[in-house]
Write a protein that holds these residues in place. Structure first.
Motif, PDB file in Angstrom:
ATOM      1  N   ILE A   3       0.977  -1.161  -0.076  1.00  0.00           N
ATOM      2  CA  ILE A   3       0.189   0.059   0.125  1.00  0.00           C
ATOM      3  C   ILE A   3       0.869   1.200   0.044  1.00  0.00           C
ATOM      4  CG2 ILE A   3      -1.643   1.330   1.368  1.00  0.00           C
ATOM      5  CD1 ILE A   3      -2.801  -1.508   2.073  1.00  0.00           C
ATOM      6  N   ALA A  41       2.399   1.940  -3.377  1.00  0.00           N
ATOM      7  CA  ALA A  41       1.063   2.084  -4.552  1.00  0.00           C
ATOM      8  C   ALA A  41       1.044   3.516  -4.736  1.00  0.00           C
ATOM      9  CB  ALA A  41      -0.288   1.531  -4.182  1.00  0.00           C
ATOM     10  N   ALA A  86      -5.388   1.258  -3.604  1.00  0.00           N
ATOM     11  CA  ALA A  86      -4.876  -0.067  -3.409  1.00  0.00           C
ATOM     12  C   ALA A  86      -5.439  -0.744  -2.038  1.00  0.00           C
ATOM     13  CB  ALA A  86      -3.452  -0.113  -3.110  1.00  0.00           C
ATOM     14  N   LEU A 144      -1.942  -7.511  -6.225  1.00  0.00           N
ATOM     15  CA  LEU A 144      -0.723  -6.982  -5.670  1.00  0.00           C
ATOM     16  C   LEU A 144       0.117  -6.764  -6.980  1.00  0.00           C
ATOM     17  CD1 LEU A 144       0.088  -9.009  -2.621  1.00  0.00           C
ATOM     18  CD2 LEU A 144      -0.544  -6.530  -2.378  1.00  0.00           C
ATOM     19  N   LEU A 194      -0.844  -3.324  -8.811  1.00  0.00           N
ATOM     20  CA  LEU A 194      -0.700  -2.009  -8.372  1.00  0.00           C
ATOM     21  C   LEU A 194       0.486  -1.452  -8.912  1.00  0.00           C
ATOM     22  CD1 LEU A 194      -1.458  -2.876  -4.447  1.00  0.00           C
ATOM     23  CD2 LEU A 194      -2.677  -2.002  -6.084  1.00  0.00           C
TER      24      LEU A 194
END
Length: 208
Positions: A142, A145, A151, A190, A193
């Motif tokens: 996160i 990102a 995200a 994942l 992203l």
């Protein structure tokens, strides 16, 4: 004499705490297994093996009992959920263990939130708790990102209770197949992203 009195008082306090725990456990169990409108003081007292007067003496009112039970159960869920950004497999495993234990009851409560205030008092904090878990379990991804909020939203959706229900209950898949499909969704999120400028590269999930 003083020592004896202290012992008696301590024993009474411990007995009262055990009774309180029993009542809270009974309230939570009933809340998961029946409509919340049927969560009466008498039903709780019967399940806990105490009198209604004991329940009232411990908690005051039905609303206060339910509020205490919600707080108690959410604390238990927070304690039980692993949120380790260095061990995604363990984090997802703990989430799915929780869904296996509580998922059907949680779905039942979600179905009541539009008309039952007690249900809404459970589901709102429950969603916040899940989002907080995602933010901790997937913190590096996160942080790296380009859009942290997006995200987080995608990872919340990939690990949502209704995704578990879709595979486990609606499709009738076993635990391992359900876990594999949820892991595939998480891995896909994942991998998709985009990284923000200057952000450290997010490490991909380790194989489990």
């Amino acid at each position: 004499m003083k020592t004896t009195r202290t012992y008696v008082m301590r024993e009474r306090a411990e007995r009262a705490e055990r009774t309180r725990e029993r009542v809270l456990t009974a309230t939570v169990a009933l809340g998961y297994s029946r409509p919340l409108a049927q969560l009466t003081l008498q039903a709780v007292a019967d399940r806990a093996g105490v009198s209604v007067q004991t329940v009232l003496r411990q908690f005051g009112t039905r609303d206060e009992l339910i509020a205490a039970a919600i707080e108690h159960e959410q604390g238990q869920v927070r304690d039980d959920r692993v949120a380790d950004p260095d061990d995604l497999a363990a984090s997802l495993r703990s989430l799915l263990v929780e869904y296996e234990r509580l998922g059907d009851g949680m779905i039942r409560i979600l179905g009541q939130e539009e008309w039952e205030p007690a249900a809404a008092a459970i589901t709102g904090p429950g969603r916040a708790l899940h989002r907080s878990w995602v933010m901790r379990a997937f913190a590096p991804a996160i942080a790296a990102a380009a859009d942290a909020a997006a995200a987080t939203d995608l990872l919340v959706a990939a690990t949502d209770l209704y995704v578990w229900k879709l595979f486990r209950r609606d499709r009738g898949l076993g635990r391992d197949a359900t876990a594999a499909r949820i892991r595939a969704l998480v891995d896909a999120v994942l991998a998709s992203l985009p990284s923000g400028p200057g952000a450290p590269e997010a490490s991909g999930p380790s194989p489990s």
